[in-house]
Enzyme design. Structure first.
Site, PDB file in Angstrom:
ATOM      1  N   ASP A  69       0.823  -1.213   0.000  1.00  0.00           N
ATOM      2  CA  ASP A  69       0.000   0.000   0.000  1.00  0.00           C
ATOM      3  C   ASP A  69       0.861   1.269   0.000  1.00  0.00           C
ATOM      4  O   ASP A  69       0.331   2.384  -0.012  1.00  0.00           O
ATOM      5  CB  ASP A  69      -1.027  -0.012   1.142  1.00  0.00           C
ATOM      6  CG  ASP A  69      -0.393  -0.084   2.512  1.00  0.00           C
ATOM      7  OD1 ASP A  69       0.844  -0.099   2.605  1.00  0.00           O
ATOM      8  OD2 ASP A  69      -1.154  -0.123   3.510  1.00  0.00           O
ATOM      9  N   SER A  70       2.181   1.093  -0.049  1.00  0.00           N
ATOM     10  CA  SER A  70       3.065   2.238  -0.324  1.00  0.00           C
ATOM     11  C   SER A  70       2.732   2.804  -1.709  1.00  0.00           C
ATOM     12  O   SER A  70       3.150   3.910  -2.048  1.00  0.00           O
ATOM     13  CB  SER A  70       4.536   1.826  -0.260  1.00  0.00           C
ATOM     14  OG  SER A  70       4.787   0.754  -1.148  1.00  0.00           O
ATOM     15  N   ASP A 108      -1.152  -6.007  -0.240  1.00  0.00           N
ATOM     16  CA  ASP A 108      -1.646  -5.525   1.053  1.00  0.00           C
ATOM     17  C   ASP A 108      -3.156  -5.449   1.080  1.00  0.00           C
ATOM     18  O   ASP A 108      -3.779  -5.048   0.078  1.00  0.00           O
ATOM     19  CB  ASP A 108      -1.127  -4.097   1.295  1.00  0.00           C
ATOM     20  CG  ASP A 108       0.121  -4.076   2.148  1.00  0.00           C
ATOM     21  OD1 ASP A 108       0.199  -4.868   3.102  1.00  0.00           O
ATOM     22  OD2 ASP A 108       1.021  -3.262   1.853  1.00  0.00           O
ATOM     23  N   LYS A 138      -1.189  -9.511   2.390  1.00  0.00           N
ATOM     24  CA  LYS A 138      -0.396  -9.108   3.559  1.00  0.00           C
ATOM     25  C   LYS A 138      -1.291  -8.271   4.454  1.00  0.00           C
ATOM     26  O   LYS A 138      -2.083  -7.463   3.962  1.00  0.00           O
ATOM     27  CB  LYS A 138       0.840  -8.317   3.133  1.00  0.00           C
ATOM     28  CG  LYS A 138       1.655  -7.759   4.313  1.00  0.00           C
ATOM     29  CD  LYS A 138       3.065  -7.378   3.928  1.00  0.00           C
ATOM     30  CE  LYS A 138       3.240  -6.012   3.324  1.00  0.00           C
ATOM     31  NZ  LYS A 138       2.774  -4.897   4.172  1.00  0.00           N
ATOM     32  N   GLU A 140      -1.155  -5.836   7.970  1.00  0.00           N
ATOM     33  CA  GLU A 140      -0.303  -5.154   8.948  1.00  0.00           C
ATOM     34  C   GLU A 140      -0.809  -5.395  10.361  1.00  0.00           C
ATOM     35  O   GLU A 140      -1.998  -5.248  10.638  1.00  0.00           O
ATOM     36  CB  GLU A 140      -0.286  -3.638   8.676  1.00  0.00           C
ATOM     37  CG  GLU A 140       0.587  -3.250   7.513  1.00  0.00           C
ATOM     38  CD  GLU A 140       0.781  -1.742   7.419  1.00  0.00           C
ATOM     39  OE1 GLU A 140       0.500  -1.013   8.383  1.00  0.00           O
ATOM     40  OE2 GLU A 140       1.223  -1.304   6.337  1.00  0.00           O
ATOM     41  N   GLU A 208       9.568  -4.387   9.881  1.00  0.00           N
ATOM     42  CA  GLU A 208       9.904  -3.050   9.366  1.00  0.00           C
ATOM     43  C   GLU A 208      10.471  -2.163  10.467  1.00  0.00           C
ATOM     44  O   GLU A 208       9.873  -1.986  11.533  1.00  0.00           O
ATOM     45  CB  GLU A 208       8.646  -2.395   8.745  1.00  0.00           C
ATOM     46  CG  GLU A 208       8.955  -1.007   8.200  1.00  0.00           C
ATOM     47  CD  GLU A 208       7.897  -0.464   7.241  1.00  0.00           C
ATOM     48  OE1 GLU A 208       6.958  -1.196   6.877  1.00  0.00           O
ATOM     49  OE2 GLU A 208       8.038   0.706   6.853  1.00  0.00           O
TER      50      GLU A 208
HETATM   51  O1  KIV Z   1       3.455  -1.101   1.454  1.00  0.00           O
HETATM   52  C1  KIV Z   1       4.599  -1.536   1.318  1.00  0.00           C
HETATM   53  O2  KIV Z   1       5.297  -1.254   0.336  1.00  0.00           O
HETATM   54  C2  KIV Z   1       5.127  -2.385   2.381  1.00  0.00           C
HETATM   55  C3  KIV Z   1       6.590  -2.647   2.387  1.00  0.00           C
HETATM   56  C4  KIV Z   1       7.312  -1.462   2.899  1.00  0.00           C
HETATM   57  C5  KIV Z   1       6.922  -3.856   3.173  1.00  0.00           C
HETATM   58  O3  KIV Z   1       4.397  -2.817   3.208  1.00  0.00           O
END
Ligand code: KIV
Length: 311
Positions: A69-70, A108, A138, A140, A208
């Site tokens: 989600d970056s 994510d 994924k 969090e 992280e």
């Molecule tokens: O959103 C993302 O890119 C991430 C990575 C930093 C692991 O969760």
């Protein structure tokens, strides 16, 4: 450092062998990731957020492509990851999926798409697995609610990657994007989360922004791979955000975290290319008639001209 895996995880290798025999290009599976882990081969992970970066990740033979989600605060220019919706995420997942044939693709579950209930999380995960044609999600955080969600997803056949330490979706409660696990109490909390995540069935955990030694201890004491970002060299694998990895952001406008190593300078190269293009167009050096243009037969042009002039 690495311990042999239990039988339940090993049995995935059967799936791996079957998969490679009937698909044209074998895509990496969870079993392949665990084989890397068992053989102490560092696991490579890069984010990709669109078809073009996805093609590059595939060509570089990166083991896991993460649609993180970056995406929100890099490719899409949002202020933080919490602005990203599930539908926006799905749109990008589809483009990444189209561009990558070999990596295991993980995405994510964005903020707001899973926290309300196990039902909400299940619906969101099924939506991106089914429409996005990816292999895993994924999530969090390793709080109690997330553990129940993870158990449910794993039980219905959706592999889950955990993520602890700095979890950007909670940056408001964390007071910003800071190193986590600096004191023994918070380090212990992260370790407990990892043990709980492992017990809930995640196939790997992103660590992280935590101190090297805490990440090393956690890695040595888990039976699943850890994927570090700002967690030092002792994790089972590493992940970087592609815009950091390829130097895609203006270094003068963006803080580059200590843990980032840029392997290319796309931003400067891109701006230089665009400036040269502008100069060439302004000076009529581009396009050149012979080099970049198409010819028309003399008689076709004469006929066209004759007709056109009567209009
Ligand atoms: O959103 C993302 O890119 C991430 C990575 C930093 C692991 O969760």
């Amino acid at each position: 450092m690495f311990k042999p895996l239990r039988l339940s995880i090993r049995s995935f290798s059967i799936v791996s062998k079957l998969n490679s025999s009937y698909t044209h290009v074998p895509r990496k599976t969870i079993a392949d990731i665990h084989e890397l882990y068992q053989s102490n081969t560092p696991i490579t992970v890069s984010t990709s957020h669109d078809y073009i970066t996805s093609k590059m990740v595939d060509a570089a033979d990166i083991d896991i492509a993460l649609v993180g989600d970056s995406l929100a605060n890099t490719t899409l220019g949002y202020q933080d990851t919490n602005e990203l919706t599930l539908d926006e995420m799905l749109y990008h997942i589809k483009s990444v999926q189209r561009g990558n044939e070999k990596s295991l693709i993980v995405a994510d579950l964005p903020f707001g798409s899973f926290e309300k209930s196990t039902e909400q999380a299940t619906e969101s995960a099924i939506k991106i697995i089914q429409s996005g044609k990816i292999q895993a999600v994924k999530i969090e955080g390793g709080n109690e609610e997330n553990l129940s969600i993870i158990k449910k997803l794993v039980s219905i056949g959706i592999p889950v990657m955990g993520h602890t330490g700095l979890t950007p979706q909670k940056h408001n409660t964390m007071g910003g994007y800071k190193l986590q696990g600096r004191d023994s109490k918070s380090a212990l909390q992260i370790y407990k989360e990892c043990l709980n995540l492992q017990k809930s069935g995640v196939f790997a955990i992103v660590l992280e922004c935590i101190p090297n030694k805490i990440a090393q201890f956690i890695t040595n004491n888990l039976k699943i791979p850890t994927i570090g970002i700002g967690a030092g060299p002792h994790c089972s694998g590493q992940v970087l955000v592609i815009s950091d990895l390829l130097g895609m952001k203006n270094p003068e406008e963006n803080h580059i975290a200590k843990f980032v190593k840029p392997y290319a300078n796309f931003y400067n190269l891109g701006v230089e290319g665009l400036k040269n293009y502008k100069k060439d167009v302004n000076q009529k050096n581009f396009p050149l008639a012979d080099e970049h243009g198409y010819k028309v037969k003399k008689e076709v042009f004469e006929e066209f001209k004759k007709e056109a002039e009567t209009l």
